[in-house]
Write a protein that holds these residues in place. Sequence first.
Motif, PDB file in Angstrom:
ATOM      1  N   VAL A  68       0.807  -0.961   0.148  1.00  0.00           N
ATOM      2  CA  VAL A  68      -0.090   0.116   0.211  1.00  0.00           C
ATOM      3  C   VAL A  68       0.852   1.324  -0.083  1.00  0.00           C
ATOM      4  N   THR A  69       0.539   2.133  -0.816  1.00  0.00           N
ATOM      5  CA  THR A  69       1.218   3.576  -0.871  1.00  0.00           C
ATOM      6  C   THR A  69       0.405   4.499  -0.379  1.00  0.00           C
ATOM      7  N   PRO A  70       0.976   5.629  -0.226  1.00  0.00           N
ATOM      8  CA  PRO A  70       0.134   6.754   0.406  1.00  0.00           C
ATOM      9  C   PRO A  70      -0.902   7.123  -0.545  1.00  0.00           C
ATOM     10  N   ASP A  71      -0.409   7.265  -2.093  1.00  0.00           N
ATOM     11  CA  ASP A  71      -1.505   7.659  -3.115  1.00  0.00           C
ATOM     12  C   ASP A  71      -2.660   6.631  -2.877  1.00  0.00           C
ATOM     13  N   MET A  72      -2.505   5.515  -2.760  1.00  0.00           N
ATOM     14  CA  MET A  72      -3.510   4.684  -2.712  1.00  0.00           C
ATOM     15  C   MET A  72      -4.768   4.963  -1.592  1.00  0.00           C
ATOM     16  N   MET A  73      -4.086   5.288  -0.611  1.00  0.00           N
ATOM     17  CA  MET A  73      -4.868   5.695   0.651  1.00  0.00           C
ATOM     18  C   MET A  73      -5.629   6.919   0.592  1.00  0.00           C
ATOM     19  N   SER A  74      -4.848   7.966  -0.143  1.00  0.00           N
ATOM     20  CA  SER A  74      -5.720   9.256  -0.626  1.00  0.00           C
ATOM     21  C   SER A  74      -6.633   9.235  -1.589  1.00  0.00           C
ATOM     22  N   GLY A  75      -6.560   8.214  -2.360  1.00  0.00           N
ATOM     23  CA  GLY A  75      -7.632   7.959  -3.524  1.00  0.00           C
ATOM     24  C   GLY A  75      -7.120   8.527  -4.953  1.00  0.00           C
ATOM     25  N   ALA A  76      -5.981   9.183  -4.714  1.00  0.00           N
ATOM     26  CA  ALA A  76      -5.388   9.791  -6.108  1.00  0.00           C
ATOM     27  C   ALA A  76      -4.999   8.675  -7.054  1.00  0.00           C
ATOM     28  N   GLY A  77      -4.701   7.708  -6.545  1.00  0.00           N
ATOM     29  CA  GLY A  77      -4.240   6.450  -7.626  1.00  0.00           C
ATOM     30  C   GLY A  77      -5.601   5.818  -8.004  1.00  0.00           C
ATOM     31  N   ALA A  78      -6.805   6.208  -8.160  1.00  0.00           N
ATOM     32  CA  ALA A  78      -7.822   5.313  -8.320  1.00  0.00           C
ATOM     33  C   ALA A  78      -7.596   4.849  -9.831  1.00  0.00           C
ATOM     34  N   ALA A  79      -8.033   3.627 -10.031  1.00  0.00           N
ATOM     35  CA  ALA A  79      -7.889   3.189 -11.506  1.00  0.00           C
ATOM     36  C   ALA A  79      -9.188   3.800 -12.258  1.00  0.00           C
TER      37      ALA A  79
END
Length: 105
Positions: free
Chosen positions: A86-97
């Motif tokens: 898990v990366t910080p981008d995944m936690m913030s929702g910025a890396g949503a597919a």
Amino acid sequence: MPVYEYRCEQCTHQFEATQSVHARPEDTVCPQCNKVGATRMLSAFASKVKGSHKPGFEEIRAYDMLNERMDRFSKLPPAMGKRVDVTPDMMSGAGAAAPPEGTDA
């Protein structure tokens, strides 16, 4: 039976007496002057914990069990698919597919 410390009101002699908890201090006889009327003094006492229970023992044991279970859980294979870090981008929702192509979204 507890040991109490007394001071005689007449001769000011200090002494100890082993008495019942229900014994009245006013009825205690001084061993030096043999007069009734001693005053019970406040004193320190010692206690001993018997058995396996000590303060905090259950809590320490519970935390040890929790840590042991978490170690076992981290070694299990993933339930479905590959395990992903898990990366910080995944936690913030910025890396949503993005939705797959060819579908109406």
